[in-house]
Design a protein around this motif. Structure first.
Motif, short mmCIF file in Angstrom:
data_model
loop_
_atom_site.label_atom_id
_atom_site.label_comp_id
_atom_site.label_asym_id
_atom_site.label_seq_id
_atom_site.Cartn_x
_atom_site.Cartn_y
_atom_site.Cartn_z
N UNK A 82 16.34 24.58 9.28
CA UNK A 82 14.96 24.91 9.59
C UNK A 82 13.73 25.09 8.87
N UNK A 83 13.74 26.23 7.83
CA UNK A 83 12.68 26.45 7.01
C UNK A 83 12.12 25.41 6.39
N UNK A 84 13.08 24.68 6.28
CA UNK A 84 12.60 23.52 4.78
C UNK A 84 12.39 22.81 5.40
N UNK A 85 12.37 22.97 7.29
CA UNK A 85 12.08 21.12 7.35
C UNK A 85 10.44 21.72 7.92
N UNK A 86 10.67 22.85 8.02
CA UNK A 86 8.97 23.31 8.51
C UNK A 86 8.39 23.61 7.13
N UNK A 87 8.21 23.48 6.09
CA UNK A 87 8.08 23.51 5.22
C UNK A 87 7.23 22.35 4.66
N UNK A 88 8.60 21.11 4.48
CA UNK A 88 8.32 19.70 4.31
C UNK A 88 7.48 19.40 5.01
N UNK A 89 7.02 19.63 6.70
CA UNK A 89 6.17 19.20 7.24
C UNK A 89 5.22 19.34 7.44
N UNK A 90 4.70 20.95 7.01
CA UNK A 90 3.21 21.16 7.00
C UNK A 90 2.14 21.29 5.58
N UNK A 91 3.82 21.43 4.85
CA UNK A 91 2.92 20.49 3.24
C UNK A 91 3.24 18.98 3.02
N UNK A 92 3.24 17.84 3.76
CA UNK A 92 2.36 17.20 4.11
C UNK A 92 1.48 16.76 5.32
N UNK A 93 1.50 17.63 6.25
CA UNK A 93 0.39 17.85 6.39
C UNK A 93 -0.60 17.97 6.11
#
Length: 227
Positions: A82-93
């Motif tokens: 979940x940490x990696x998922x949130x980080x990835x989605x925030x970075x793309x956003x």
């Protein structure tokens, strides 16, 4: 919740959750201590609203990839994923054009929703969960209870069966909470209480903080869908 506000709240909650994760490692980890020191520093920068978030999100994502290599995968299971998922989605956003930025954040919300529904489905098709035996075994035999005194809960089969069904129904019904802002707020309060109880009973403190960090995404998505 407006898009920019949801992004910013997610960044703050993620930074706090990652600081907690890093401090745990700094107390015990020696070989990769520099990575966790770097993550802590980057998270502190992310908390400062005057700094461009993408400047810190990209290296934070890089440290997560380094840790995947260091530990040969997400060693701490769901909380690391979940940490990696949130980080990835925030970075793309933060880096992508507005249309794709919203799609990335909506993907995070969808994954949060699926994490509850899928967990409930896996439980309810398992006869041990329906009978309460699964929870009894967790309290009686597993290493999860944070104290030996909690093992006495294994001698309360009806209570554990009722608790198991409450969790399953909450997780399966979670997608329906998107129908109204009040039902979503109630559902998030219940799931937060569920994660908090897991932290108290089983020491799964990471799940509480990192799942809470994803909540702004689904609050934004619900407003986007019905607005």
């Amino acid at each position: 919740m407006p898009f920019e506000l949801a992004l910013r709240v997610t960044e703050i909650l993620l930074a706090l959750a990652m600081i907690q994760q890093s401090l745990e490692h700094l107390a015990t980890e020696r070989r990769s201590r520099w990575i966790f020191l770097a993550r802590t520093g980057l998270c502190l920068l992310l908390l400062l609203s005057g700094i461009q978030p993408a400047v810190t999100l990209v290296p934070l994502l890089a440290t997560s990839l380094l840790l995947l290599h260091r530990y040969q995968g997400p060693y701490n299971g769901g909380s690391d994923k979940m940490t990696l998922l949130i980080l990835t989605c925030l970075t793309v956003s933060r880096l992508a054009p507005e249309r794709y930025a919203e799609l990335a954040f909506a993907y995070l919300a969808a994954q949060l929703l699926l994490s509850y529904f899928t967990s409930g489905w896996i439980k309810i098709i398992n006869p041990d969960w329906r009978s309460g035996a699964a929870l009894r075994d967790v309290f009686r035999f597993s290493a999860y209870p944070v104290s030996e005194s909690l093992r006495g809960w294994a001698d309360r089969p009806r209570v554990l069966q009722a608790a198991g069904w409450a969790v399953m129904l909450l997780e399966l019904a979670f997608p329906l909470s998107l129908l109204h802002p009040l039902t979503l707020m109630a559902a998030l309060a219940c799931t937060a209480a569920f994660h908090f109880s897991n932290a108290c009973f089983f020491g799964l403190n990471r799940f509480f903080w990192i799942w809470i960090a994803a909540y702004p995404s689904i609050l934004w998505l619900q407003g986007r869908l019905i607005g």
